[in-house]
Design an enzyme around this catalytic site. Sequence first.
Site, PDB file in Angstrom:
ATOM      1  CE1 TYR A 140      63.571  66.910 136.241  1.00 46.44           C
ATOM      2  CE2 TYR A 140      65.278  64.966 136.827  1.00 46.44           C
ATOM      3  CZ  TYR A 140      64.695  66.728 136.777  1.00 46.44           C
ATOM      4  OH  TYR A 140      64.400  66.599 138.389  1.00 46.44           O
ATOM      5  CG  ASP A 155      54.159  76.310 128.896  1.00 48.16           C
ATOM      6  OD1 ASP A 155      54.765  76.997 129.476  1.00 48.16           O
ATOM      7  OD2 ASP A 155      53.487  76.117 127.771  1.00 48.16           O
TER       8      ASP A 155
HETATM    9  C1  BGC Z   1      63.655  62.961 139.354  1.00 43.71           C
HETATM   10  C2  BGC Z   1      63.071  62.221 140.160  1.00 43.71           C
HETATM   11  C3  BGC Z   1      63.825  61.420 141.175  1.00 43.71           C
HETATM   12  C4  BGC Z   1      64.855  61.763 141.531  1.00 43.71           C
HETATM   13  C5  BGC Z   1      66.366  60.844 141.908  1.00 43.71           C
HETATM   14  C6  BGC Z   1      64.472  63.881 140.123  1.00 43.71           C
HETATM   15  O1  BGC Z   1      64.813  65.037 139.887  1.00 43.71           O
HETATM   16  O2  BGC Z   1      62.713  63.754 139.605  1.00 43.71           O
HETATM   17  O3  BGC Z   1      61.907  61.361 139.607  1.00 43.71           O
HETATM   18  O4  BGC Z   1      63.066  60.282 141.625  1.00 43.71           O
HETATM   19  O5  BGC Z   1      65.426  63.140 140.824  1.00 43.71           O
HETATM   20  O6  BGC Z   1      66.913  60.017 141.296  1.00 43.71           O
END
Ligand code: BGC
Length: 260
Positions: A158, A65
Amino acid sequence: MEIGLRGKRALVTGGDSGIGEAIVLALAAAGADVAINHVDTTGAAQQVVQQVQAAGARGIEVFADVSDAGEVERMFAALDAAWGGIDILINNAGIDGPHALAWEADPAAWQRVLQVNLFGAFHCARAALQRMVHARSGVVCNVTSVHELIPWAGYSAYTASKAGLSMLTKTLAQEAAPHGVRVVALAPGAIQTPINRAVWSDPHGLRDLLRKIPLRRMGTTDEIARMAVVLVSDAASYLTGATVFVDGGMTLYPSFQHGG
Ligand code: BGC
């Protein structure tokens, strides 16, 4: 121009599925030995190892991990024992976390995304650079996303993790350059993988997504993997600290194709 990686020892985190798996196979096809890091226990990594070996390269799987500094230390010790070092690190392991507006988000889930995507990449880069700086050779490639640049409602952890990884890339590149080591970032756009299955398997979701991509299609994992091979090879020997976007034009503000 021939791109050869024979004799190079690579580690790909999250190498058992999606973009990571494609990068593993492309590195092996270019001649590199590849260690496949994974946390999954379904046997997927072993299958990827077999494909690496079928390509004539050495392949091993290493369970860890990446968010856990101790597990990362043990993974690199295992690589030292098996191969005596590392020449290429691909920091690919990542999660997007649950969709939630920031004021509704669960702090523990938010933190987990940062731990895997940013701390995980840091732990692995730290261990790899200790070895590469000493050897005065090596390349670290961090897989970010178009979302190191493009805000994405519902995914603040994210986007923050990927923007952080972008700046980590630049700073590590600055630190490592005098020691003959390059650090780059590769930013995929919408690539069809398990991480975004909910979007591409829904016709409405897919139509909306394609409007955001000037090339009007999703990318393939192979299109990312091919660029990863170039970036870690001597074809890119003068590139460091930069992010290369492989996104079908997603970062070109496609809504400005008309009007403005
Ligand atoms: C994400 C995807 C997304 C893409 C464009 C990526 O970083 O993991 O889920 O489709 O970006 O938005």
